[in-house]
Motif scaffolding. Structure first.
Motif, PDB file in Angstrom:
ATOM      1  N   SER A  63      41.430  18.281  19.889  1.00 44.74           N
ATOM      2  CA  SER A  63      42.780  18.773  20.203  1.00 44.74           C
ATOM      3  C   SER A  63      43.246  19.752  19.139  1.00 44.74           C
ATOM      4  O   SER A  63      43.979  20.695  19.428  1.00 44.74           O
ATOM      5  CB  SER A  63      43.770  17.605  20.292  1.00 44.74           C
ATOM      6  OG  SER A  63      43.408  16.716  21.311  1.00 44.74           O
ATOM      7  N   LYS A  64      42.813  19.537  17.916  1.00 44.69           N
ATOM      8  CA  LYS A  64      43.277  20.384  16.815  1.00 44.69           C
ATOM      9  C   LYS A  64      42.402  21.616  16.626  1.00 44.69           C
ATOM     10  O   LYS A  64      42.880  22.703  16.357  1.00 44.69           O
ATOM     11  CB  LYS A  64      43.272  19.582  15.509  1.00 44.69           C
ATOM     12  CG  LYS A  64      44.330  18.528  15.402  1.00 44.69           C
ATOM     13  CD  LYS A  64      45.697  19.073  15.076  1.00 44.69           C
ATOM     14  CE  LYS A  64      45.772  19.669  13.687  1.00 44.69           C
ATOM     15  NZ  LYS A  64      47.160  20.010  13.313  1.00 44.69           N
ATOM     16  N   MET A  65      41.069  21.419  16.706  1.00 43.67           N
ATOM     17  CA  MET A  65      40.163  22.493  16.309  1.00 43.67           C
ATOM     18  C   MET A  65      39.557  23.228  17.486  1.00 43.67           C
ATOM     19  O   MET A  65      38.681  24.074  17.295  1.00 43.67           O
ATOM     20  CB  MET A  65      39.031  21.919  15.445  1.00 43.67           C
ATOM     21  CG  MET A  65      39.540  21.234  14.185  1.00 43.67           C
ATOM     22  SD  MET A  65      38.142  20.477  13.320  1.00 43.67           S
ATOM     23  CE  MET A  65      38.970  19.779  11.889  1.00 43.67           C
ATOM     24  N   GLY A  66      39.993  22.916  18.706  1.00 37.41           N
ATOM     25  CA  GLY A  66      39.432  23.601  19.859  1.00 37.41           C
ATOM     26  C   GLY A  66      38.042  23.083  20.178  1.00 37.41           C
ATOM     27  O   GLY A  66      37.538  22.150  19.557  1.00 37.41           O
ATOM     28  N   GLY A  67      37.408  23.703  21.176  1.00 36.56           N
ATOM     29  CA  GLY A  67      36.126  23.246  21.703  1.00 36.56           C
ATOM     30  C   GLY A  67      35.033  23.230  20.645  1.00 36.56           C
ATOM     31  O   GLY A  67      34.984  24.092  19.764  1.00 36.56           O
ATOM     32  N   LYS A  68      34.175  22.178  20.745  1.00 36.72           N
ATOM     33  CA  LYS A  68      33.045  22.051  19.836  1.00 36.72           C
ATOM     34  C   LYS A  68      31.812  21.664  20.634  1.00 36.72           C
ATOM     35  O   LYS A  68      31.930  21.035  21.686  1.00 36.72           O
ATOM     36  CB  LYS A  68      33.284  20.921  18.815  1.00 36.72           C
ATOM     37  CG  LYS A  68      34.394  21.139  17.806  1.00 36.72           C
ATOM     38  CD  LYS A  68      33.908  21.973  16.651  1.00 36.72           C
ATOM     39  CE  LYS A  68      35.027  22.145  15.624  1.00 36.72           C
ATOM     40  NZ  LYS A  68      34.743  23.308  14.757  1.00 36.72           N
ATOM     41  N   LYS A  69      30.649  21.977  20.122  1.00 36.23           N
ATOM     42  CA  LYS A  69      29.403  21.470  20.690  1.00 36.23           C
ATOM     43  C   LYS A  69      29.174  20.061  20.167  1.00 36.23           C
ATOM     44  O   LYS A  69      29.659  19.698  19.089  1.00 36.23           O
ATOM     45  CB  LYS A  69      28.239  22.358  20.283  1.00 36.23           C
ATOM     46  CG  LYS A  69      28.353  23.770  20.822  1.00 36.23           C
ATOM     47  CD  LYS A  69      27.242  24.648  20.262  1.00 36.23           C
ATOM     48  CE  LYS A  69      27.386  26.075  20.789  1.00 36.23           C
ATOM     49  NZ  LYS A  69      26.397  26.983  20.192  1.00 36.23           N
ATOM     50  N   GLN A  70      28.422  19.266  20.930  1.00 32.41           N
ATOM     51  CA  GLN A  70      28.207  17.889  20.535  1.00 32.41           C
ATOM     52  C   GLN A  70      27.530  17.785  19.175  1.00 32.41           C
ATOM     53  O   GLN A  70      27.850  16.927  18.358  1.00 32.41           O
ATOM     54  CB  GLN A  70      27.391  17.144  21.609  1.00 32.41           C
ATOM     55  CG  GLN A  70      28.206  16.929  22.865  1.00 32.41           C
ATOM     56  CD  GLN A  70      27.472  16.136  23.919  1.00 32.41           C
ATOM     57  OE1 GLN A  70      27.709  16.345  25.099  1.00 32.41           O
ATOM     58  NE2 GLN A  70      26.613  15.219  23.527  1.00 32.41           N
ATOM     59  N   LYS A  71      26.607  18.661  18.916  1.00 28.71           N
ATOM     60  CA  LYS A  71      25.912  18.661  17.625  1.00 28.71           C
ATOM     61  C   LYS A  71      26.902  18.874  16.481  1.00 28.71           C
ATOM     62  O   LYS A  71      26.823  18.247  15.437  1.00 28.71           O
ATOM     63  CB  LYS A  71      24.848  19.769  17.647  1.00 28.71           C
ATOM     64  CG  LYS A  71      24.273  20.133  16.305  1.00 28.71           C
ATOM     65  CD  LYS A  71      23.422  19.027  15.737  1.00 28.71           C
ATOM     66  CE  LYS A  71      22.609  19.541  14.541  1.00 28.71           C
ATOM     67  NZ  LYS A  71      22.097  18.437  13.718  1.00 28.71           N
ATOM     68  N   GLU A  72      27.858  19.769  16.691  1.00 31.06           N
ATOM     69  CA  GLU A  72      28.864  20.036  15.669  1.00 31.06           C
ATOM     70  C   GLU A  72      29.693  18.788  15.394  1.00 31.06           C
ATOM     71  O   GLU A  72      29.930  18.411  14.246  1.00 31.06           O
ATOM     72  CB  GLU A  72      29.784  21.181  16.107  1.00 31.06           C
ATOM     73  CG  GLU A  72      29.089  22.533  16.131  1.00 31.06           C
ATOM     74  CD  GLU A  72      29.928  23.629  16.782  1.00 31.06           C
ATOM     75  OE1 GLU A  72      29.843  24.776  16.339  1.00 31.06           O
ATOM     76  OE2 GLU A  72      30.673  23.319  17.749  1.00 31.06           O
ATOM     77  N   LEU A  73      30.164  18.129  16.459  1.00 29.45           N
ATOM     78  CA  LEU A  73      30.939  16.896  16.318  1.00 29.45           C
ATOM     79  C   LEU A  73      30.123  15.822  15.623  1.00 29.45           C
ATOM     80  O   LEU A  73      30.614  15.112  14.735  1.00 29.45           O
ATOM     81  CB  LEU A  73      31.378  16.386  17.689  1.00 29.45           C
ATOM     82  CG  LEU A  73      32.617  17.042  18.299  1.00 29.45           C
ATOM     83  CD1 LEU A  73      32.804  16.562  19.721  1.00 29.45           C
ATOM     84  CD2 LEU A  73      33.842  16.738  17.452  1.00 29.45           C
ATOM     85  N   SER A  74      28.875  15.690  16.046  1.00 24.60           N
ATOM     86  CA  SER A  74      27.979  14.695  15.463  1.00 24.60           C
ATOM     87  C   SER A  74      27.864  14.905  13.952  1.00 24.60           C
ATOM     88  O   SER A  74      27.885  13.942  13.181  1.00 24.60           O
ATOM     89  CB  SER A  74      26.609  14.816  16.145  1.00 24.60           C
ATOM     90  OG  SER A  74      25.682  13.975  15.552  1.00 24.60           O
ATOM     91  N   ASP A  75      27.749  16.151  13.539  1.00 25.56           N
ATOM     92  CA  ASP A  75      27.619  16.453  12.109  1.00 25.56           C
ATOM     93  C   ASP A  75      28.928  16.183  11.367  1.00 25.56           C
ATOM     94  O   ASP A  75      28.926  15.583  10.295  1.00 25.56           O
ATOM     95  CB  ASP A  75      27.202  17.920  11.901  1.00 25.56           C
ATOM     96  CG  ASP A  75      25.743  18.153  12.300  1.00 25.56           C
ATOM     97  OD1 ASP A  75      25.352  19.315  12.510  1.00 25.56           O
ATOM     98  OD2 ASP A  75      25.010  17.149  12.418  1.00 25.56           O
TER      99      ASP A  75
END
Lengths: 139, 139
Positions: free
Chosen positions: A51-63
């Motif tokens: 919600s704060k940082m906009g769209g992310k790829k799953q790998k990015e979130l995982s990291d």
DNA sequence: ATCATAAAGTTGTATATACAACTTTTAAAA
DNA sequence: TTTTAAAAGTTGTATATACAACTTTATGAT
């Protein structure tokens, strides 16, 4: 039978045991405030980040979260099922308007949880937590 | 739509998020050393405590570990099934000879995990962790 | 000794976690 | 453009976690 190794080991010094206990203590405090929204700690972390940082790829979130990709996948599934996140622009994961609305609504209760924990920790304790994380992640 | 609350909240400051991430980091390090024994962090904590401190009631263990009683019950079940713990002297839970033997054998690998984590944390980080726990448990 | 209540322990259920193995997507080389 | 390999994402499975509701045990009152 002699247990020489056991004699020298003290389970109370176990870092992993301490951290798991710490995790349960903080999780119990946060759950008091979050459970009325039917959302868990981990789900809220994901929802907040997107919600704060906009769209992310799953790998990015995982990291970012240092979370195993299959664990993240499961957390995402539940949020997508509830309509709080969307994968419509794959590979980006994004918060939906409903997701952002819920995250927005949760902030006051999240802030109460933060206040309760910060009152217990004190400034010194909060800085100590940041030091611990910094030592483990930046070495 | 305006999300005023979200604008003021920073997910990176979330204490719960930080502690969960800390937990995953330390769990990942310990798992490297413990998995060859086919035992988890939580199971080892229980086995260590009972091997060192003698028989305990479940309520006592639950309080020491700050673990929900049903979670503890499940952990105990798996250790009893493996013959590492026994409830023969109910309500006391005790480590069996096999359990103490395994705990004894695991100490060197546990010590290696401790060394790796202590090297990352440093003395300052380790004391910081103790401070955090002390603030949360003794307030 | 009996009864009632509280505490402790157990079980059903849902979600979180991670490993291993798989499938899909992406990137680089030819 | 095609092929190959790597990376990312998904799924099956096992264990951990906690809530709620239940059963069993312990404690205190009578």
């Amino acid at each position: 039978m002699e247990f020489n190794n056991l004699a020298t080991a003290d389970p109370r010094t176990c870092i992993s045991g301490k951290v798991m206990r710490l995790n349960r203590i903080t999780a119990n405090i946060f759950r008091k405030y979050l459970s009325p929204f039917n959302i868990t700690d981990s789900q809220l972390t994901v929802l907040f980040i997107l919600s704060k940082m906009g769209g992310k790829k799953q790998k990015e979130l995982s990291d970012i979260m240092v979370m195993e990709k299959s664990t993240l996948n499961r957390n995402l599934q539940r949020l997508v099922e509830r309509g709080l996140l969307t994968k419509d622009e794959f590979p980006l994961i994004q918060a939906t308007q409903a997701g952002k609305k819920l995250a927005n609504e949760m902030v006051p209760e999240w802030q109460k949880a933060m206040n309760e924990i910060q009152n217990l920790l004190g400034n010194e304790g909060e800085q100590a937590l940041d030091l611990v994380l910094h030592q483990l992640q930046n070495n």
